[in-house]
Motif scaffolding. Structure first.
Motif, PDB file in Angstrom:
ATOM      1  N   SER C  70       0.869  -1.160   0.000  1.00 12.11           N
ATOM      2  CA  SER C  70       0.000   0.000   0.000  1.00 12.11           C
ATOM      3  C   SER C  70       0.909   1.214   0.000  1.00 12.11           C
ATOM      4  CB  SER C  70      -0.875   0.012   1.244  1.00 12.11           C
ATOM      5  OG  SER C  70      -0.054   0.165   2.387  1.00 12.11           O
ATOM      6  N   GLU C  71       0.297   2.374   0.086  1.00 13.70           N
ATOM      7  CA  GLU C  71       1.133   3.576   0.129  1.00 13.70           C
ATOM      8  C   GLU C  71       1.924   3.613   1.434  1.00 13.70           C
ATOM      9  OE1 GLU C  71      -1.364   7.161   1.131  1.00 13.70           O
ATOM     10  OE2 GLU C  71      -2.934   5.712   0.590  1.00 13.70           O
ATOM     11  N   TYR C  72       1.546   2.755   2.372  1.00 14.75           N
ATOM     12  CA  TYR C  72       2.253   2.768   3.652  1.00 14.75           C
ATOM     13  C   TYR C  72       3.425   1.812   3.572  1.00 14.75           C
ATOM     14  CZ  TYR C  72      -1.933   5.255   4.665  1.00 14.75           C
ATOM     15  OH  TYR C  72      -2.926   6.169   4.608  1.00 14.75           O
ATOM     16  N   LEU C  73       4.592   2.431   3.492  1.00 17.96           N
ATOM     17  CA  LEU C  73       5.810   1.764   3.071  1.00 17.96           C
ATOM     18  C   LEU C  73       6.115   0.473   3.833  1.00 17.96           C
ATOM     19  CD1 LEU C  73       7.809   2.464   0.944  1.00 17.96           C
ATOM     20  CD2 LEU C  73       9.303   3.415   2.733  1.00 17.96           C
ATOM     21  N   LEU C  74       5.995   0.549   5.144  1.00 16.11           N
ATOM     22  CA  LEU C  74       6.360  -0.625   5.941  1.00 16.11           C
ATOM     23  C   LEU C  74       5.145  -1.457   6.315  1.00 16.11           C
ATOM     24  CD1 LEU C  74       9.123   0.800   8.298  1.00 16.11           C
ATOM     25  CD2 LEU C  74       9.354  -0.388   6.129  1.00 16.11           C
ATOM     26  N   GLY C  75       4.038  -1.157   5.701  1.00 15.19           N
ATOM     27  CA  GLY C  75       2.843  -1.934   5.987  1.00 15.19           C
ATOM     28  C   GLY C  75       2.089  -1.389   7.187  1.00 15.19           C
ATOM     29  N   THR C  76       1.054  -2.111   7.569  1.00 13.75           N
ATOM     30  CA  THR C  76       0.235  -1.664   8.692  1.00 13.75           C
ATOM     31  C   THR C  76       0.236  -2.725   9.781  1.00 13.75           C
ATOM     32  OG1 THR C  76      -1.732  -2.646   7.736  1.00 13.75           O
ATOM     33  CG2 THR C  76      -1.307  -0.338   7.219  1.00 13.75           C
ATOM     34  N   ASP C  77      -0.166  -2.307  10.957  1.00  9.69           N
ATOM     35  CA  ASP C  77      -0.186  -3.249  12.065  1.00  9.69           C
ATOM     36  C   ASP C  77      -1.563  -3.905  12.200  1.00  9.69           C
ATOM     37  OD1 ASP C  77      -1.836  -1.431  13.227  1.00  9.69           O
ATOM     38  OD2 ASP C  77      -0.574  -1.053  14.983  1.00  9.69           O
ATOM     39  N   TYR C  78      -1.774  -4.548  13.309  1.00  7.84           N
ATOM     40  CA  TYR C  78      -3.009  -5.314  13.467  1.00  7.84           C
ATOM     41  C   TYR C  78      -4.247  -4.428  13.532  1.00  7.84           C
ATOM     42  CZ  TYR C  78      -2.736  -3.917  18.331  1.00  7.84           C
ATOM     43  OH  TYR C  78      -2.695  -3.194  19.480  1.00  7.84           O
ATOM     44  N   LEU C  79      -4.059  -3.135  13.710  1.00  4.23           N
ATOM     45  CA  LEU C  79      -5.220  -2.253  13.722  1.00  4.23           C
ATOM     46  C   LEU C  79      -5.232  -1.355  12.502  1.00  4.23           C
ATOM     47  CD1 LEU C  79      -5.399  -1.210  17.458  1.00  4.23           C
ATOM     48  CD2 LEU C  79      -6.912  -2.736  16.191  1.00  4.23           C
ATOM     49  N   GLY C  80      -4.400  -1.695  11.515  1.00  5.86           N
ATOM     50  CA  GLY C  80      -4.395  -0.878  10.323  1.00  5.86           C
ATOM     51  C   GLY C  80      -3.726   0.460  10.530  1.00  5.86           C
ATOM     52  N   ARG C  81      -2.822   0.536  11.503  1.00  8.93           N
ATOM     53  CA  ARG C  81      -2.080   1.771  11.680  1.00  8.93           C
ATOM     54  C   ARG C  81      -0.777   1.685  10.905  1.00  8.93           C
ATOM     55  NH1 ARG C  81      -2.838   1.845  18.136  1.00  8.93           N
ATOM     56  NH2 ARG C  81      -1.733  -0.109  17.819  1.00  8.93           N
ATOM     57  N   ASP C  82      -0.316   2.842  10.437  1.00 12.59           N
ATOM     58  CA  ASP C  82       0.889   2.863   9.619  1.00 12.59           C
ATOM     59  C   ASP C  82       2.111   2.556  10.478  1.00 12.59           C
ATOM     60  OD1 ASP C  82       2.837   3.274   7.796  1.00 12.59           O
ATOM     61  OD2 ASP C  82       2.658   5.461   7.793  1.00 12.59           O
ATOM     62  N   LEU C  83       2.818   1.498  10.113  1.00 12.92           N
ATOM     63  CA  LEU C  83       3.949   1.064  10.927  1.00 12.92           C
ATOM     64  C   LEU C  83       5.084   2.090  10.913  1.00 12.92           C
ATOM     65  CD1 LEU C  83       4.237  -1.532  12.519  1.00 12.92           C
ATOM     66  CD2 LEU C  83       5.749  -2.370  10.745  1.00 12.92           C
ATOM     67  N   LEU C  84       5.321   2.672   9.743  1.00 10.78           N
ATOM     68  CA  LEU C  84       6.411   3.638   9.640  1.00 10.78           C
ATOM     69  C   LEU C  84       6.144   4.842  10.551  1.00 10.78           C
ATOM     70  CD1 LEU C  84       9.029   4.537   8.398  1.00 10.78           C
ATOM     71  CD2 LEU C  84       7.758   5.475   6.462  1.00 10.78           C
ATOM     72  N   ALA C  85       4.910   5.331  10.496  1.00 11.60           N
ATOM     73  CA  ALA C  85       4.566   6.461  11.369  1.00 11.60           C
ATOM     74  C   ALA C  85       4.755   6.051  12.825  1.00 11.60           C
ATOM     75  CB  ALA C  85       3.128   6.893  11.117  1.00 11.60           C
ATOM     76  N   GLY C  86       4.354   4.820  13.126  1.00 10.37           N
ATOM     77  CA  GLY C  86       4.529   4.321  14.488  1.00 10.37           C
ATOM     78  C   GLY C  86       5.992   4.307  14.891  1.00 10.37           C
ATOM     79  N   LEU C  87       6.846   3.847  13.971  1.00 14.69           N
ATOM     80  CA  LEU C  87       8.269   3.763  14.291  1.00 14.69           C
ATOM     81  C   LEU C  87       8.859   5.150  14.524  1.00 14.69           C
ATOM     82  CD1 LEU C  87       9.557   1.045  11.816  1.00 14.69           C
ATOM     83  CD2 LEU C  87       9.177   0.854  14.267  1.00 14.69           C
ATOM     84  N   ILE C  88       8.478   6.077  13.658  1.00 16.65           N
ATOM     85  CA  ILE C  88       9.041   7.427  13.783  1.00 16.65           C
ATOM     86  C   ILE C  88       8.617   8.036  15.116  1.00 16.65           C
ATOM     87  CG2 ILE C  88       8.904   9.753  12.874  1.00 16.65           C
ATOM     88  CD1 ILE C  88       8.772   8.495  10.083  1.00 16.65           C
ATOM     89  N   ASN C  89       7.359   7.897  15.436  1.00 23.29           N
ATOM     90  CA  ASN C  89       6.890   8.493  16.687  1.00 23.29           C
ATOM     91  C   ASN C  89       7.320   7.674  17.896  1.00 23.29           C
ATOM     92  OD1 ASN C  89       4.885  10.941  16.183  1.00 23.29           O
ATOM     93  ND2 ASN C  89       4.797   9.537  14.465  1.00 23.29           N
ATOM     94  N   GLY C  90       7.383   6.351  17.685  1.00 22.58           N
ATOM     95  CA  GLY C  90       7.839   5.488  18.779  1.00 22.58           C
ATOM     96  C   GLY C  90       9.278   5.792  19.148  1.00 22.58           C
ATOM     97  N   GLY C  91      10.069   6.173  18.162  1.00 25.50           N
ATOM     98  CA  GLY C  91      11.458   6.518  18.421  1.00 25.50           C
ATOM     99  C   GLY C  91      11.558   7.635  19.435  1.00 25.50           C
ATOM    100  N   ARG C  92      10.682   8.605  19.276  1.00 30.35           N
ATOM    101  CA  ARG C  92      10.674   9.709  20.241  1.00 30.35           C
ATOM    102  C   ARG C  92      10.495   9.196  21.662  1.00 30.35           C
ATOM    103  NH1 ARG C  92       7.112  14.935  18.669  1.00 30.35           N
ATOM    104  NH2 ARG C  92       8.539  15.710  17.086  1.00 30.35           N
ATOM    105  N   VAL C  93       9.467   8.373  21.809  1.00 23.07           N
ATOM    106  CA  VAL C  93       9.159   7.869  23.149  1.00 23.07           C
ATOM    107  C   VAL C  93      10.314   7.046  23.682  1.00 23.07           C
ATOM    108  CG1 VAL C  93       7.574   6.428  24.453  1.00 23.07           C
ATOM    109  CG2 VAL C  93       6.719   7.850  22.586  1.00 23.07           C
ATOM    110  N   THR C  94      10.781   6.109  22.851  1.00 21.72           N
ATOM    111  CA  THR C  94      11.872   5.236  23.285  1.00 21.72           C
ATOM    112  C   THR C  94      13.095   6.052  23.685  1.00 21.72           C
ATOM    113  OG1 THR C  94      11.075   3.484  21.862  1.00 21.72           O
ATOM    114  CG2 THR C  94      13.362   3.363  22.548  1.00 21.72           C
ATOM    115  N   LEU C  95      13.459   6.978  22.812  1.00 19.36           N
ATOM    116  CA  LEU C  95      14.661   7.761  23.104  1.00 19.36           C
ATOM    117  C   LEU C  95      14.465   8.634  24.340  1.00 19.36           C
ATOM    118  CD1 LEU C  95      15.960   8.834  19.593  1.00 19.36           C
ATOM    119  CD2 LEU C  95      16.664   6.931  21.014  1.00 19.36           C
ATOM    120  N   THR C  96      13.289   9.223  24.452  1.00 24.54           N
ATOM    121  CA  THR C  96      13.044  10.081  25.605  1.00 24.54           C
ATOM    122  C   THR C  96      13.179   9.291  26.902  1.00 24.54           C
ATOM    123  OG1 THR C  96      11.438  11.217  24.250  1.00 24.54           O
ATOM    124  CG2 THR C  96      11.459  11.763  26.580  1.00 24.54           C
TER     125      THR C  96
END
Ligand SMILES: Nc1ncnc2c1ncn2[C@@H]1O[C@H](COP(=O)(O)OP(=O)(O)OP(=O)(O)O)[C@@H](O)[C@H]1O
Ligand SMILES: Nc1ncnc2c1ncn2[C@@H]1O[C@H](COP(=O)(O)OP(=O)(O)OP(=O)(O)O)[C@@H](O)[C@H]1O
Ligand SMILES: [Mg+2]
Ligand SMILES: [Mg+2]
Lengths: 332, 502, 293, 337, 322
Positions: C70-96
């Motif tokens: 799909s247009e979502y490069l890394l695919g979607t998760d079990y709830l149809g959320r964009d994995l790439l967006a999750g990773l980018i935003n998750g990085g913030r949380v993890t790093l913080t």
């Protein structure tokens, strides 16, 4: 005498690889040693004394170090070419060594008896019981009281002086032909140091081994050896019998070395004159790649030639030699 | 023809007791219904069938019920099962089961005129009474074991050396690893059960269950073991069957519970705005893979009293925004209408966490700040909700066979209690209250249905809860597993008819 | 008689120990590589959400869509959320969380270790008892308990990680302080009137810095792994999605979507790897023994 | 020592260290001495005999168990704060290890300037000027101020250490083995520097060494320590021409001299190793290693008795013929001037 | 020496009491209530029952009274009853400790054995392929989250190539007994142990490599070589014995932290050990069980420290002197 020299080092060069560059720390070093001879090697810190000694046993830390040129002829056999197996036969058996740091040179987890005995087992193939007996005998020889109980001690249970005695016992257990002692007493107290040197004196006769004694203390050399070799920045700069050397050192550096030591002699007015000074410091190995005498920058009598040409070792008679253009020119 | 022999492997995800008299829920109920017998069982379409009671008579005034027990029935330790045991069991359940008083509060007295006879005297008619007498809800306990005066909830024999009355006996009980039940050779229904063994290995991990089902290591997996995407996978697998039958009577519904005592949720318009903002059809599709439908009211679509005739709230963000403006919650100076904390309990994370996150994202579009608060443990959530110290929470509950047990509790005015899954949101509508009272004692099925239809409509009009998609429950079983119970209680019914045809 | 000083041809430039270490570090390719990765990850976490604006917590597409479909490069998760967006935003949380936990770890560790090592005696006794006590606690378990009991907010998670991880820093600091305390330059400072505060913070601490900087760097990695572990177990802030939580959330679906766990795991792996490479590089750079080789 | 006031007076100084698991190290156990202005006072003795501990106590750098220390007549044993800071201007230390005594993270100039800042000597401008002056004084180039310690050789580092000690214009400098870690050639440079500074600035030194030759070269008065106590003290001439304690004999004869080729047969050799300062023997502490020890030596500790002209010895048998004979043999064997 | 041991024991005892007090206080001051949790699990209860449960568990007493009672019971070896399982906590722990120990010892010992071998060999040739491999392993092992490694291994070895079971400790089919049961357990053990071992391996290969490098550079190894001892004697007799010391220390420490070390792996593989029990107890707020486990693991640490001490004494004679 077999006719052959016990040890004959020819044009030895040892290099260390540092930051991608091969830096020689010992160069063009040659010297000989006869059976029963005692040779002192003196020189400032870092001039290559220990590395030379280690090279005789094939123990130059490698990498980064290696013997890049020359020969080490032990009873005619070139140890530089010898394989590890052959070296292991020589080490501890024909040539043995006492190191500078008695506190760290013994393995902390084995008893001293074991550390002596294993050498005897490996080289003489003695049974464990015989080797142990030999170890006790050696401890007795180096003057450790009640050796049979002490043999069960671990190194940490001994004082520095005792440990150095144990090191000597290890070195002597196989009755080597050559004993190398690398500053064996610098880490010890003055009075203990004296005890150890007495032990050496005493053993010199008993074991009949040739001795190379490395030190920076000319006083020690005077007492302990009959010949001396002075090193400066990886080279031999002077060599000769001790008595003449002390009386009349020929190289400007050795001259300085002998006279810069405060003496125990009191001047009548109670006010000792200032000591002789050698200005500056030993050059680092990196600085040695430029031409000329390594000592020239510190030498009050340096000439133009000294800064461009490396002096050759000039024989001065009586088995003496010095590497100084002044001497060469005086002789010429 | 049923064949004897064989081992049925299912699974357990952990249980703390094997005695259904003191613990509700499937973890105890599934094996408990095998270990203990009941007076009756419930078959297809809620038809009550004889079990330990081979006959019963209900008096005309509906206030006396007389049971005749099967002759020669014995407990696993060989002691005979008598009317005294039945009486003891009922009293135990009434005192200890969470729904004990709901089920048997109107049982005035129990009489044991003969060892094989039991008579119940009721204060009022209890329409769902017989459903409550199945092994799941009223297991027949040996009085000689449990009647020693020790506390029933923590009685050691609930786990060790369990003596039951049902078709299977406990052979190995190691909750960390497995539970093994073996055939009760002396079972009072002659020629039953057919299976030699039922094994419940401890398999907590749903993933493992799926793989084990695929490989045929598990023959039978009921109850929340299977998620929608696994179902799709298993439907394709060889030799596996997926069915959603057997959960009708449980009726698991999810909802968003709002504390009605305080602003802004005390305003119906606000609740309606929320209902328009949350697209439950979308949730059903995403979370449950389109395998469930959005809930439309307190009753599960599989419930006999379910009525579809209720008001619904179409997803419409503009309308929602307009309603909030009208209700006095325009977007404020800080860019938001209002904020609230949404509690997320820990016991159904696979459903509630995504729902809560969706709600958070959806309401953010309406400029409502939702802060999710995950309860550290079950107790903390219980404490918050049951002490009414919350603004909103994801929630869910079971209908249970009779609405009097699973449904009334949420809406009765006098059930506004500090007890979890009571009327914790603080809803009281006298009209609804009256209807509930009538439905509780109405024994005519048609009239009762009509009453419940009214109730469902009213409750949805008032928007007491915002119903989420219904839960997806499916059972997977492999080829050769035959005669699975066709009861609406599914896996919680006795398995004496099940056999393996491999 | 003159006291002649050595006069090298030209005056050498002043090389501070820090500069020296940096020179060493610069030659270490793997450490530079690590530094580059870290820079990349930090940049992506800080600016990524503004560049890649797909909302990370919204269900945007069919669940469990594989990468590239799909247009979502890394695919979607079990709830149809964009994995790439999750990773980018998750990085913030993890790093913080990783960073704040590490800061806490290092702060507590250094303070305790410095005081114990510097003062010795009674102070040391008491502080070491406390340290021992925290060492005896099972760290992950205890952090789980703390997070669970006091609700899993990012702050609580960071605090819990910090509270259970500081002991090794404290021990190292203590050892360094004990060693340095006896060094002559410290005595020299004392002999010219320096007070304890100056000795601890201005004299000893900078000299103890090299190994401490290394552990500080490494403790970020440890904290990230720790956070990932907690989140994986579900002990995560419900309002923030970290990489670890993504793994935990997607784990039940690995049969249908391995990417849901693979990518967040890779992110953690790469980040911590980069940190360890940098830590190793720093260690080598600070180690004078290795410098000669 | 009357007339001029002593710079330093130490009386009955004791420094004991508690050790883990109970017990004490009797590092310094009751020593007394006095230091007149312009005098270099040498402290010799074996490793662990308490030289450093005693010296550091004089600079108030470790905890003093008992006794008093007077600096310029002022009792500094217990002063704190500003008073101590003021006292510190007058007494400074040069340490043993040139590699460990300079803060590796500070530039040479800052190191030398630091005491001026901390002890608040002069204005900032004056301090800068003073640093330049000090660099010149110890023979370092001004451009070397910007370098870090690791960029200097051992001898140069020791010069920085001396410059730092001189910064606050102290009257007394405590030198704790300032040359032991240096090569002989460099050692000569530093010894000459110290001698010159003493002459030019009228400094007093408390000079510690285990090398008798070095002490003899620099010090006017000498005290010999053994196991936390002074066993003999006297002028340079007294110690070297009439050493009276058997331990002093041993020390003198232990020095290998380049001018005694082949070694001396008359050497006095000690048995064994120094005993532990944790449980010093009762009686004379040297008795266990002394060739002349008798029963009384093992029973009662000999007092440090003045034999006249400031020469004091702690030995029961200092004047016994046996010991005197040993001394004579030693002096004869030693190649004296 | 005796005095030293006594002091150590006393110290350990005080430590244990401190652990008890802290854990107890922490868990009890935290918001939330075990009885509510229990009641929730039971599906609800009347206020009377809640009150009764509270008084039964002593939760109606002031905190310090509860603490006193608790400590008193501990002194008698009574760790109380699990609120959830309603079993004695000691029995629960005893039941779960076996699998955890099996898992952790398998992983730890194989990692130590292999790690030491790798470390020792690679230290001898610092620029060899093996040496680089050790560096890679140790970096990777340090950087990968253990649970993720577990999941990846599952994907690889259970899902893609169905070689190994994905979770649990034994097969669903309980028919296996005796040798078959053991084989079955071993089969289940492979993946979780492998996962844990990979992480440990990273650590131990690195540790033993560093330690070996240091020892090989030491003076006494130079002495041994100068004595002409054959290489294997230098390495295995003189170097290894010293290089192993830090490994012993860390093995002891890690073994003490066994439960913490296992929680994640046990969770991934649904291994029925103490880690999972602890995790469940947290979720259920099963206070007595949780306290019991926390205490138990503290005891483990302390005991392992003492054991390490004893082992150390055997390996390193220097310690005896202290
Ligand atoms: N492992 C090594 N790597 C690089 N250079 C080395 C190494 N070992 C020794 N060197 C260099 O070799 C030179 C000679 O060292 P060596 O130890 O022989 O000196 P030395 O004369 O014994 O000095 P000292 O009196 O201090 O013992 C020194 O410049 C030293 O820096
Ligand atoms: N801080 C301390 N704690 C415990 N013991 C100490 C301490 N400082 C010194 N000692 C002990 O006190 C004794 C005297 O030490 P000191 O350093 O004064 O001897 P020294 O004569 O200077 O020896 P060296 O010639 O080795 O420098 C030694 O046994 C030493 O171990
Ligand atoms: Mg050397
Ligand atoms: Mg000293």
């Amino acid at each position: 005498m077999t006719g052959k020299k016990l040890l004959s080092v020819r044009n030895l060069e040892i290099t260390f690889r540092t930051e991608g560059e091969d830096i020689p720390v010992v160069r063009d070093l040659s010297f000989d040693l006869d059976h029963g001879d005692t040779l002192g090697i003196v020189g400032e810190s870092g001039c290559g004394k220990s590395i030379t000694a280690l090279s005789l046993l094939g123990l130059v830390p490698s990498p980064p170090g290696r013997i890049s040129k020359g020969q080490i002829l032990f009873e005619g056999e070139d140890l530089v070419q010898a394989g590890e197996r052959r070296l292991n036969q020589v080490r501890g058996n024909d040539i043995s060594m006492v190191f500078q740091e008695p506190m760290t040179s013994l393995n902390p987890v084995y008893t001293i008896g074991e550390q002596i005995a294993e050498t005897a087992r490996v080289h003489f193939g003695l049974s464990p019981a015989k080797a142990w007996a030999r170890a006790v005998e050696m401890l007795d020889l180096v003057g450790i009281p009640s050796p049979d109980t002490r043999a069960h001690d671990f190194p940490h249970q001994l004082s520095g002086g005792m440990r150095q005695r144990v090191m000597i016992a290890i070195a002597l257990v196989c009755e080597p032909k050559l004993l190398i002692a690398d500053e064996p007493t610098t880490a010890l107290d003055v009075t203990v140091q004296a005890q150890v040197f007495d032990l050496f004196q005493e053993l010199k006769q008993k074991i009949g081994a040739a001795i190379i004694l490395i030190t920076h203390d000319i006083g020690v050399v005077a007492q302990m050896t009959n010949r001396v070799m002075v090193m400066y920045a990886g080279r031999k700069i002077e060599e000769g019998p001790v008595a003449e050397f002390i009386r009349d050192p020929r190289h400007p550096y050795t001259r300085g070395l002998v006279s810069c030591i405060p003496r125990l002699r009191l001047p009548p007015d109670d006010h000792p004159a200032p000591l002789f000074e050698i200005p500056g410091v030993v050059p680092s190995p990196w600085e040695l790649n430029r031409p000329g005498c390594a000592f020239a920058p510190r030498c009050a009598r340096a000439m133009a030639r000294c800064r461009t040409e490396n002096p050759v070792l000039a024989p001065l008679g009586d088995g003496r030699a010095a590497a100084c253009w002044l001497e060469t020119e005086a002789a010429a | 023809d049923p064949k004897d022999g064989g081992t049925l492997t299912t699974f357990t995800s952990g249980y703390r007791t094997l005695n259904p008299a003191v613990q509700s829920g499937a973890a105890t109920g599934a094996p408990g219904s095998q270990i203990f017998a009941g007076l009756v069982t419930v078959g297809k379409d809620y038809v009550v069938q004889p079990y330990l009671a081979d006959a019963w008579q209900v008096s005309d005034d509906q206030l006396t019920v007389t049971f005749d027990l099967v002759g020669g029935a014995k407990f696993h330790d060989g002691q005979p099962i008598t009317g005294e045991d039945v009486k003891f069991s009922l009293e135990t359940v009434r005192a200890n089961h969470p729904f004990g008083s709901a089920m048997f509060g109107n049982v005035e007295s129990i009489e044991v005129p003969a060892p094989d006879k039991v008579v119940l005297h009721l204060a009022k008619p209890v329409p769902g009474l017989l459903y409550s007498l199945q092994p799941l809800l009223m297991p027949i306990l040996p009085k000689h074991v449990y009647g020693d005066g020790q506390d029933m909830k923590t009685h050691p024999r609930n786990m060790e050396n369990v003596v039951g009355s049902g078709p299977f006996k406990v052979e190995e009980n190691n909750p960390a690893e497995r539970l093994v039940l073996v055939k009760n050779q002396d079972f009072f229904l002659k020629g039953k059960p057919h299976l030699d063994k039922i094994v419940y290995p401890m398999v907590k991990d749903p993933l493992t269950r799926v793989l084990m089902l695929e490989k045929g290591e598990i023959d039978y997996a009921p109850f929340a073991g299977i998620r929608p995407n696994d179902a799709s996978r298993l439907e394709k697998a060889k030799g596996a069957h997926v069915t959603t039958d057997g959960y009708e009577a449980i009726g698991y519904v999810h909802y968003l519970e709002l504390n009605l005592r305080n602003e802004p949720f005390s305003k119906r318009e606000v609740r309606e705005a929320l209902a328009h903002a949350i697209d439950t059809g979308f949730l059903a599709k995403v979370i449950f893979g389109g395998r469930t439908v959005p809930g439309t009211g307190p009753l599960h679509t599989g419930n006999p009293f379910y009525s579809a005739d209720v008001p619904t709230y179409e997803p419409d963000m503009d309308k929602a925004a307009a309603m909030l403006d009208a209700a006095g919650y325009p977007v404020g100076a800080d860019g938001s209408r209002f904020s609230f904390v949404l509690d997320v309990p820990s016991w159904a994370p696979a459903a509630h966490v995504p729902m809560a996150e969706y709600i958070q994202a959806q309401l953010a579009k309406l400029k409502i700040n939702v802060e999710l608060r995950k309860a550290p443990d079950f107790g903390t959530w219980v404490k918050r909700v049951s002490s009414w110290d919350y603004e909103a929470t994801m929630n869910g509950s079971f209908n249970y066979p009779d609405p009097t047990i699973g449904v009334h509790r949420h809406f009765d005015c006098d059930n506004i209690k500090n007890v979890i899954w009571s009327n914790t949101q603080g809803y009281c509508n006298p009209e609804v209250d009256t209807l509930l009272g009538a439905a509780a004692v109405e024994t005519d099925m048609a009239k009762r249905k009509a009453l419940y239809a009214d109730i469902q409509r009213k409750v949805q009009e008032d928007l007491v809860f915002i119903y989420m998609p219904q839960d997806y429950s499916a059972t997977v079983y492999s080829d050769g597993v035959a005669n699975l119970p066709d009861s609406p209680f599914g896996a919680l019914s006795p398995f004496y008819d099940v056999y393996l045809d491999k | 008689m003159t006291a002649t000083s050595t006069t090298p041809a030209s005056a050498p430039e002043a090389v501070s120990p820090g500069r020296q270490a940096w020179r060493m570090f610069r030659q270490n390719h793997s450490a530079l590589f690590g530094l580059a990765i870290i820079a990349l990850i930090v940049l992506a976490s800080v600016f990524g959400p503004y560049v890649y604006t797909v909302p990370p917590r919204e269900m945007v597409w069919m669940p469990l869509t594989p990468p590239g479909e799909s247009e979502y490069l890394l695919g979607t998760d079990y709830l149809g959320r964009d994995l790439l967006a999750g990773l980018i935003n998750g990085g913030r949380v993890t790093l913080t969380v990783g960073l704040s936990a590490a800061v806490l770890t290092v702060l507590i560790g250094i303070t305790v270790g410095a005081l114990a090592g510097f003062f010795g005696g009674r102070v040391d006794d008491v502080l070491m008892r406390i340290t021992e006590f925290f060492q005896v606690l099972p760290n992950l378990l205890f952090a789980m308990v703390v997070v669970m009991l006091f609700s899993p907010s990012l702050l609580n998670i960071a605090v819990a990680i910090g509270v259970v991880s500081w002991t090794s820093t404290a021990r190292l600091t203590r050892a360094e302080f004990m060693r340095l305390r006896e060094m002559e330059f410290v005595k020299a400072e004392r002999s010219i009137g320096a007070g304890n505060a100056r000795l601890i913070w201005r004299v000893i601490l900078p000299n103890a810095a090299p190994p401490l900087i290394v552990v500080a760097a490494l403790s970020i990695g440890t904290a990230i792994l720790f956070e990932a572990g907690l989140s994986f177990l579900g002990l995560s802030d419900p309002n923030a999605t970290s990489w670890g939580r993504m793994i935990g959330d997607n784990r039940p679906y690995i049969l249908d979507s391995s990417w849901g766990v693979t990518f967040p795991g890779l992110c953690i792996f790469l980040t911590v790897l980069a940190i360890s490479l940098v830590g190793d590089g720093l260690n080598d750079a600070f180690n004078p023994k290795l410098r000669q080789r | 020592m009357s007339g001029t006031q002593n710079i330093l007076e130490v009386s009955d100084l004791k420094v004991h260290f508690p050790i883990a698991g109970g017990g004490k190290v009797y590092a310094v156990d009751g020593i007394s001495f006095a230091l007149p202005p312009g005098v270099a006072f040498g402290l010799v003795g074996e490793s662990g005999s308490g030289k450093t501990t005693a010296a550091l106590a004089c600079a108030r750098l470790n905890d003093i168990t008992a006794g008093t220390i007077r600096l310029n007549g002022q009792d500094i044993t217990r002063i704190e704060g500003e008073a101590l800071k003021a006292a510190r201007r007058d007494v400074q230390v040069v340490f043993q290890d040139p590699y460990a005594s300079l803060n590796p993270r500070e530039r040479a100039g800052a190191i030398v300037r630091r005491p001026l800042d901390l002890l608040k000597v002069g204005t900032p401008a004056e301090r800068a000027a003073r640093v330049d002056e000090l660099f010149a004084l110890v023979g370092l180039r001004p451009d070397q101020k910007e370098l870090f310690p690791h960029q200097f050789s051992g001898g140069q580092r020791q010069r920085i250490g001396v410059a730092r000690a001189l910064a606050s214009r102290p009257r007394l400098i405590i030198c704790d083995e300032p040359v032991s870690a240096l090569d002989v050639a460099i050692q000569a440079q530093i010894l000459n520097l110290l001698a010159r500074l003493k002459q030019d600035l009228g400094l007093s030194y408390l000079f510690i060494s285990h090398d008798l030759a070095v002490v003899q070269h620099l010090c006017d008065r000498i005290a010999v320590m053994y196991l936390g106590q002074i066993v003999e003290t006297g002028s340079r001439r007294q110690i070297f021409t009439r050493p009276s304690h058997p331990y002093t004999h041993a020390l003198i004869s232990a020095v290998p001299s380049p001018h005694a080729i082949g070694g001396a047969s008359s050497r006095i050799r000690l048995m064994g190793d120094p005993p532990s300062p944790i449980s010093p023997p009762s009686g004379c502490r040297f008795a266990g290693r002394c060739a002349h020890a008798q029963d009384r030596c093992r029973q009662a500790a000999p007092p440090l008795a003045d034999t006249g002209e400031g020469h004091a010895v702690a030995c029961h048998r200092a004047n016994d013929p046996e010991v005197v004979a040993a001394r004579e043999a030693l002096i004869r064997a030693a190649p004296s001037g | 020496m005796l005095k030293g041991s006594l002091r150590k024991l006393l110290n350990a005892l005080l430590l244990m009491i401190a652990v008890l007090v802290l854990n107890f206080t922490l868990i009890h001051i935290a918001p939330g209530d075990p009885v509510e949790a229990l009641v929730g699990e039971m599906g609800g209860a009347t206020p009377e029952l809640i009150a009764e449960l509270r008084s039964r568990f002593g939760l109606d007493q002031p905190l310090y009274v509860q603490l006193g009672t608790y400590l008193g019971r501990i002194a008698q070896g009574d760790f109380g009853h699990s609120l959830y399982y309603d079993q004695p906590v000691t029995a629960l722990i005893a039941e779960r400790i076996g699998p955890t120990i099996l898992l952790v010892t398998t992983a730890l010992f194989s990692a130590i054995a292999l790690g030491t071998v790798l470390g020792v060999f690679s230290a001898q040739r610092r620029r060899s392929v093996l040496s680089h491999l050790v560096t890679v392993i140790s970096l990777a092992g340090f950087s990968a989250p253990v649970f993720w490694v577990g999941i990846m291994l599952i994907l690889l070895l259970s899902v893609s190539v169905p070689l190994l079971p994905i979770s649990g400790m034994s097969s669903a089919d309980s028919a296996a007994s005796g040798l078959f049961y053991i084989l079955d357990v071993l089969h289940h053990l492979v993946l979780p142990a492998l996962t844990l071992a990979l992480i440990y391996l990273a650590f131990y290969s690195r540790l033993s490599r560093a330690s070996m490098l240091e020892v090989l550079g030491s003076d006494y190894i130079r002495t041994a070589r100068a004595k002409g001892l054959p290489k294997r004697m230098v390495i295995y007799k003189h170097a290894l014995r010293n290089a192993i010391l830090p490994v012993v220390t860390f093995a002891g420490l890690q073994f003490g932290q066994v439960i913490s070390g296992a929680v994640l792996v046990e969770t991934v593989f649904a291994w029925p050990g103490l880690g999972t029990l602890a995790f469940e107890s947290i979720l259920r707020r099963d206070t007595p069980t949780l306290l019991g486990i926390l205490f138990f693991s503290a005891v483990m640490v302390v005991v392992m420290n003492l054991v390490t001490d004893v082992v150390y004494r055997r390996v390193d004679p220097r310690i005896k002197a202290r």
